[in-house]
Scaffold this motif. Structure first.
Motif, PDB file in Angstrom:
ATOM      1  N   GLN A 172     -14.507 -36.660 -16.694  1.00  0.00           N
ATOM      2  CA  GLN A 172     -14.108 -35.077 -16.267  1.00  0.00           C
ATOM      3  C   GLN A 172     -13.080 -36.182 -14.922  1.00  0.00           C
ATOM      4  OE1 GLN A 172     -13.234 -32.692 -16.577  1.00  0.00           O
ATOM      5  NE2 GLN A 172     -14.695 -31.195 -17.389  1.00  0.00           N
ATOM      6  N   VAL A 173     -11.963 -34.980 -14.507  1.00  0.00           N
ATOM      7  CA  VAL A 173     -11.096 -35.516 -13.534  1.00  0.00           C
ATOM      8  C   VAL A 173     -11.246 -34.373 -12.882  1.00  0.00           C
ATOM      9  CG1 VAL A 173      -8.773 -35.811 -13.014  1.00  0.00           C
ATOM     10  CG2 VAL A 173     -10.070 -37.163 -15.225  1.00  0.00           C
ATOM     11  N   GLN A 174     -11.356 -34.276 -11.376  1.00  0.00           N
ATOM     12  CA  GLN A 174     -11.185 -33.677 -10.591  1.00  0.00           C
ATOM     13  C   GLN A 174      -9.670 -33.756  -9.111  1.00  0.00           C
ATOM     14  OE1 GLN A 174     -14.212 -35.671 -10.518  1.00  0.00           O
ATOM     15  NE2 GLN A 174     -14.228 -34.836 -11.926  1.00  0.00           N
ATOM     16  N   LEU A 175      -8.770 -32.724  -9.687  1.00  0.00           N
ATOM     17  CA  LEU A 175      -7.475 -32.703  -8.915  1.00  0.00           C
ATOM     18  C   LEU A 175      -7.658 -32.053  -7.417  1.00  0.00           C
ATOM     19  CD1 LEU A 175      -5.109 -32.171 -12.012  1.00  0.00           C
ATOM     20  CD2 LEU A 175      -5.925 -34.657 -10.902  1.00  0.00           C
ATOM     21  N   VAL A 176      -7.397 -32.499  -6.482  1.00  0.00           N
ATOM     22  CA  VAL A 176      -7.172 -31.611  -4.968  1.00  0.00           C
ATOM     23  C   VAL A 176      -6.371 -32.087  -4.614  1.00  0.00           C
ATOM     24  CG1 VAL A 176      -8.745 -31.863  -3.264  1.00  0.00           C
ATOM     25  CG2 VAL A 176      -9.995 -32.426  -4.803  1.00  0.00           C
ATOM     26  N   GLU A 177      -5.803 -30.152  -3.850  1.00  0.00           N
ATOM     27  CA  GLU A 177      -4.840 -30.088  -3.053  1.00  0.00           C
ATOM     28  C   GLU A 177      -4.760 -30.146  -2.410  1.00  0.00           C
ATOM     29  OE1 GLU A 177      -3.163 -27.370  -7.578  1.00  0.00           O
ATOM     30  OE2 GLU A 177      -5.603 -28.567  -5.682  1.00  0.00           O
ATOM     31  N   SER A 178      -3.537 -30.261  -1.403  1.00  0.00           N
ATOM     32  CA  SER A 178      -3.247 -30.323   0.548  1.00  0.00           C
ATOM     33  C   SER A 178      -2.120 -29.790   0.357  1.00  0.00           C
ATOM     34  CB  SER A 178      -3.742 -30.845   0.850  1.00  0.00           C
ATOM     35  OG  SER A 178      -3.507 -32.374   0.539  1.00  0.00           O
ATOM     36  N   GLY A 179      -2.080 -29.381   1.751  1.00  0.00           N
ATOM     37  CA  GLY A 179      -0.550 -29.398   2.337  1.00  0.00           C
ATOM     38  C   GLY A 179       0.268 -28.088   2.659  1.00  0.00           C
ATOM     39  N   GLY A 180      -0.261 -27.118   1.763  1.00  0.00           N
ATOM     40  CA  GLY A 180       0.309 -25.903   1.495  1.00  0.00           C
ATOM     41  C   GLY A 180       0.114 -25.542   3.020  1.00  0.00           C
ATOM     42  N   GLY A 181       1.285 -24.287   3.322  1.00  0.00           N
ATOM     43  CA  GLY A 181       1.055 -23.623   4.520  1.00  0.00           C
ATOM     44  C   GLY A 181       2.364 -22.786   4.988  1.00  0.00           C
ATOM     45  N   LEU A 182       2.134 -21.874   5.905  1.00  0.00           N
ATOM     46  CA  LEU A 182       3.741 -21.110   6.694  1.00  0.00           C
ATOM     47  C   LEU A 182       4.426 -22.031   6.728  1.00  0.00           C
ATOM     48  CD1 LEU A 182       4.637 -17.913   6.819  1.00  0.00           C
ATOM     49  CD2 LEU A 182       2.812 -18.298   8.914  1.00  0.00           C
ATOM     50  N   VAL A 183       5.921 -21.620   6.250  1.00  0.00           N
ATOM     51  CA  VAL A 183       7.017 -22.265   6.783  1.00  0.00           C
ATOM     52  C   VAL A 183       7.940 -21.278   6.744  1.00  0.00           C
ATOM     53  CG1 VAL A 183       7.582 -23.037   4.569  1.00  0.00           C
ATOM     54  CG2 VAL A 183       8.462 -24.574   6.710  1.00  0.00           C
ATOM     55  N   GLN A 184       8.975 -21.315   7.823  1.00  0.00           N
ATOM     56  CA  GLN A 184      10.409 -20.321   7.789  1.00  0.00           C
ATOM     57  C   GLN A 184      11.068 -21.059   6.713  1.00  0.00           C
ATOM     58  OE1 GLN A 184      11.804 -20.524  11.799  1.00  0.00           O
ATOM     59  NE2 GLN A 184      10.920 -18.690  11.977  1.00  0.00           N
ATOM     60  N   TYR A 228      -2.172 -28.698 -20.465  1.00  0.00           N
ATOM     61  CA  TYR A 228      -2.305 -29.874 -19.286  1.00  0.00           C
ATOM     62  C   TYR A 228      -4.287 -29.671 -19.568  1.00  0.00           C
ATOM     63  CZ  TYR A 228       2.354 -30.950 -17.433  1.00  0.00           C
ATOM     64  OH  TYR A 228       2.911 -31.380 -16.647  1.00  0.00           O
ATOM     65  N   ASP A 229      -4.762 -30.669 -19.088  1.00  0.00           N
ATOM     66  CA  ASP A 229      -6.040 -30.865 -19.425  1.00  0.00           C
ATOM     67  C   ASP A 229      -6.737 -30.365 -18.348  1.00  0.00           C
ATOM     68  OD1 ASP A 229      -4.675 -33.265 -21.133  1.00  0.00           O
ATOM     69  OD2 ASP A 229      -5.518 -31.241 -22.360  1.00  0.00           O
ATOM     70  N   TYR A 230      -6.351 -30.789 -17.146  1.00  0.00           N
ATOM     71  CA  TYR A 230      -7.290 -31.026 -15.756  1.00  0.00           C
ATOM     72  C   TYR A 230      -6.708 -29.808 -14.855  1.00  0.00           C
ATOM     73  CZ  TYR A 230     -10.098 -34.522 -18.251  1.00  0.00           C
ATOM     74  OH  TYR A 230     -10.770 -34.762 -19.110  1.00  0.00           O
ATOM     75  N   TRP A 231      -6.896 -29.683 -14.133  1.00  0.00           N
ATOM     76  CA  TRP A 231      -6.204 -28.405 -12.619  1.00  0.00           C
ATOM     77  C   TRP A 231      -6.493 -27.946 -11.358  1.00  0.00           C
ATOM     78  CZ3 TRP A 231      -1.205 -26.002 -13.261  1.00  0.00           C
ATOM     79  CH2 TRP A 231      -1.093 -25.689 -14.536  1.00  0.00           C
ATOM     80  N   GLY A 232      -6.537 -29.007 -10.577  1.00  0.00           N
ATOM     81  CA  GLY A 232      -7.047 -28.109  -9.236  1.00  0.00           C
ATOM     82  C   GLY A 232      -7.200 -26.478  -8.730  1.00  0.00           C
ATOM     83  N   GLN A 233      -7.273 -26.604  -7.707  1.00  0.00           N
ATOM     84  CA  GLN A 233      -7.917 -25.665  -7.328  1.00  0.00           C
ATOM     85  C   GLN A 233      -6.640 -24.368  -6.908  1.00  0.00           C
ATOM     86  OE1 GLN A 233      -7.844 -27.988  -5.252  1.00  0.00           O
ATOM     87  NE2 GLN A 233      -7.646 -27.115  -3.674  1.00  0.00           N
ATOM     88  N   GLY A 234      -5.400 -24.919  -6.420  1.00  0.00           N
ATOM     89  CA  GLY A 234      -4.404 -24.549  -6.141  1.00  0.00           C
ATOM     90  C   GLY A 234      -4.387 -24.983  -4.457  1.00  0.00           C
ATOM     91  N   THR A 235      -2.920 -24.641  -3.907  1.00  0.00           N
ATOM     92  CA  THR A 235      -3.100 -24.508  -2.193  1.00  0.00           C
ATOM     93  C   THR A 235      -1.293 -23.311  -2.479  1.00  0.00           C
ATOM     94  OG1 THR A 235      -1.885 -25.689  -0.202  1.00  0.00           O
ATOM     95  CG2 THR A 235      -1.289 -26.416  -2.443  1.00  0.00           C
ATOM     96  N   GLN A 236      -1.958 -22.645  -1.178  1.00  0.00           N
ATOM     97  CA  GLN A 236      -0.680 -21.820  -1.305  1.00  0.00           C
ATOM     98  C   GLN A 236       0.343 -22.279  -0.045  1.00  0.00           C
ATOM     99  OE1 GLN A 236      -0.760 -18.332  -1.785  1.00  0.00           O
ATOM    100  NE2 GLN A 236       1.416 -18.330  -1.051  1.00  0.00           N
ATOM    101  N   VAL A 237       1.305 -21.774  -0.681  1.00  0.00           N
ATOM    102  CA  VAL A 237       2.888 -22.400  -0.348  1.00  0.00           C
ATOM    103  C   VAL A 237       3.303 -20.720   0.306  1.00  0.00           C
ATOM    104  CG1 VAL A 237       4.853 -22.785   0.421  1.00  0.00           C
ATOM    105  CG2 VAL A 237       3.043 -24.329  -0.919  1.00  0.00           C
TER     106      VAL A 237
END
Length: 128
Positions: free
Chosen positions: A1-13, A115-124
């Motif tokens: 198994q492969v785990q994917l972890v996203e980061s870096g999302g947020g609120l921007v103008q 695609y075989d693996y997915w991360g949980q997502g990050t909101q932009v």
């Protein structure tokens, strides 16, 4: 198994920039492609960008010239640098990985179902 972890999302103008990161762990592999997709409420998951193990990059038409995908193979991390952001870029952004990609399968990179693996997502969220 492969785990994917996203980061870096947020609120921007609008007009601003963000960088997303996706780190893979577990049974990582050398022959693969990693991609970014995004999904806004009520819409289908949309291809944003992908990068092959060799470093070749691919982009969706709506982000060409504004987004850049890059990879750090040693650390199993893929980045998505987003610039000149627009309100229509607002979405949940997902990292994805495909185990193998034969040359004849190159078109697969544009389709979430390949695609075989997915991360949980990050909101932009891009405000106007």
């Amino acid at each position: 198994q492969v785990q994917l972890v996203e980061s870096g999302g947020g609120l921007v103008q609008a007009g601003g920039s963000l960088r997303l990161s996706c780190t893979a762990s577990g049974r990582t592999f050398s022959s693969n492609v990693m991609g970014w997709f995004r999904q806004a409420p009520g819409t289908e998951r949309e291809f944003v960008a992908a990068i092959s193990w060799s470093g070749r990059t691919y982009y969706g038409d709506s982000v060409k010239g504004r987004f850049t995908i890059s990879g750090d193979n040693a650390n199993n991390t893929v980045y998505l640098q987003m610039s000149s952001l627009k309100p229509e870029d607002t979405a949940a952004y997902f990292c994805a990985a495909r185990k193998r990609l034969a040359p004849r399968e190159i078109s697969y990179i544009y389709f979430a179902g390949k695609y075989d693996y997915w991360g949980q997502g990050t909101q932009v969220t891009v405000s106007s």
